[in-house]
Design a protein around this motif. Sequence first.
Motif, short mmCIF file in Angstrom:
data_model
loop_
_atom_site.label_atom_id
_atom_site.label_comp_id
_atom_site.label_asym_id
_atom_site.label_seq_id
_atom_site.Cartn_x
_atom_site.Cartn_y
_atom_site.Cartn_z
N ASN A 270 159.58 59.17 35.82
CA ASN A 270 159.07 59.60 37.13
C ASN A 270 159.80 58.86 38.24
OD1 ASN A 270 157.06 61.36 36.12
ND2 ASN A 270 155.80 59.60 35.60
N SER B 147 163.53 63.26 41.67
CA SER B 147 162.83 64.49 41.30
C SER B 147 162.75 65.46 42.48
CB SER B 147 161.42 64.17 40.81
OG SER B 147 161.45 63.35 39.67
N GLU C 270 164.32 69.14 42.54
CA GLU C 270 163.42 70.28 42.75
C GLU C 270 163.86 71.11 43.96
OE1 GLU C 270 158.69 71.25 43.63
OE2 GLU C 270 159.35 69.19 43.22
N ASP D 7 168.04 70.54 34.10
CA ASP D 7 167.06 69.94 35.01
C ASP D 7 165.81 70.81 35.13
OD1 ASP D 7 168.67 67.76 35.53
OD2 ASP D 7 169.59 68.65 37.32
N GLU E 61 158.81 67.30 34.44
CA GLU E 61 158.48 66.61 35.67
C GLU E 61 159.00 67.32 36.92
OE1 GLU E 61 159.83 65.19 33.06
OE2 GLU E 61 158.26 63.84 32.32
N ILE E 62 159.95 68.24 36.76
CA ILE E 62 160.57 68.89 37.92
C ILE E 62 159.82 70.16 38.29
CG2 ILE E 62 162.70 69.81 38.86
CD1 ILE E 62 162.76 66.82 38.26
#
Length: 481
Positions: free
Chosen positions: A62, A67, A71, A143, A148-149
């Motif tokens: 994280n 991130s 994103e 990715d 987490e993205i």
Amino acid sequence: MSTVFIHEGKNIVERSKYIPLRLTDNERNLLRILEGALEISEYTDHVDISSSMYGVFFARTNVTKKSQIIEHHLKLILAFISGLYVANNLVLGSKMVRKDSKSDFVENEQFFQNIFEIGRRYKIMNPDKMRTTYGKLMYIIQDAVTPEILPELNVHIPIKCVYHLLQTKKALHLLDDPLLIPATQCVASHNQQEIMIQIETKKKSRIELKQKYVNVTETLLTEDDLTIVLDSLSDSNSYILSNRHPVDMMIGYLKRYFHPNKKEKQFSLAIRSGDGGSCLTHDHHTQYKFVLQSLELWREIQHEMFKLWLCSDDDLLGKNSYRLVDTGQGLQRMQRAPAVGSSMNSILSTVMRRVGGWVGLSVVHLGDRDVPNALIFIDKYTQVPRILNPIVNTIERIATLVSDPLCGQFITEFGGCDYLRKIILRDFFRHGFDGSGDDGGSCVDGRLTSAWNWTSQIDKKEYYPIFLLTGFSGFDGSFKK
């Protein structure tokens, strides 16, 4: 050459699991949209240079700032693909952008899955295409599949292959049909009459297969399905033959012009460390064996390239984390590649048994500074035909130059056609395998590095004008779409 069918034997069922399906017309339209988006995207320029991530494990951690960067740029490329699709097909495209921007991507998940799969599948069958965009595509998907993205969006599906299509259509028994061989043969001959016979045989076989498998109660195959399957198998035969052919030719030259236990005074393959850039010391017999086993390895890799492509795809888009590392050749995503590693160890074992023993290191670099990830690995071995084809073309065309008055005189000054061929081949077999790669150059990947180093010095060779006279323009191929 005559009729060629690469996948004969009991392994055809296994091989069909790795043979991608040929693109349909609708899929090619989507491919153009994807390529257009990738051409102008600067995704990796923004994502892979963040100073906060240098040398830090990312994919399963994280790191808020990183991130957010990823994103943001993922949503940009997804939005741009959507926009191009709308511009290309207003009726269908408008249905994609009616909701708010956040839910658009999730609602259109299947569209993104399909368009990314099409790009990956096309690249496998056409390694000379998408040379500037494929890496970008894989890193975008890499990715995007990170929970987490974009946890609400899944853009990854397996590559569509022949086996899967036949399985869903309840037609796997087609792979055992003897007619499959002539129906998907690679037509390769210098005899025009023989070519016409092969083409006619191919047509008749396809008609018979259509009668047996299309619109029958035992299968769900349509005529289009059968055509795609047969064309895909035929494409794979042509692909393997064209990429394996230059390696076969070089093995033939080595055995024809040189002997492992007999060396001509002017054509010894012996090398000495420090002489001409060599990092290895081999006598003639050892160097002959070193070159032969290297070429045999490259041949086997080309034969198994479809499997290696899919293993590479699995490793890049699987659960293995990556980290950004300065390898000395720029910032790279370093990631383990267990699937490719397992396949390469199997290939290496096969070659070792065939050649009897091994000269040098048998280390396969993967997930380290030499070969950071599966993408770099697969890119290295698609270079083999690009390196060897120009050499083979030159060797073969020298004989045609002899009939030209001026060129013939030039070749005579080198000692004649065969003498000139041996000069070129001796130089390549010595300094194309002289250890000028990493780890002394005798490891599996170092051999290819040595060969690539040799190509960079071709313009300094005394025989370089001969390459130019035979139409040589470079080893790197074209970077056009």
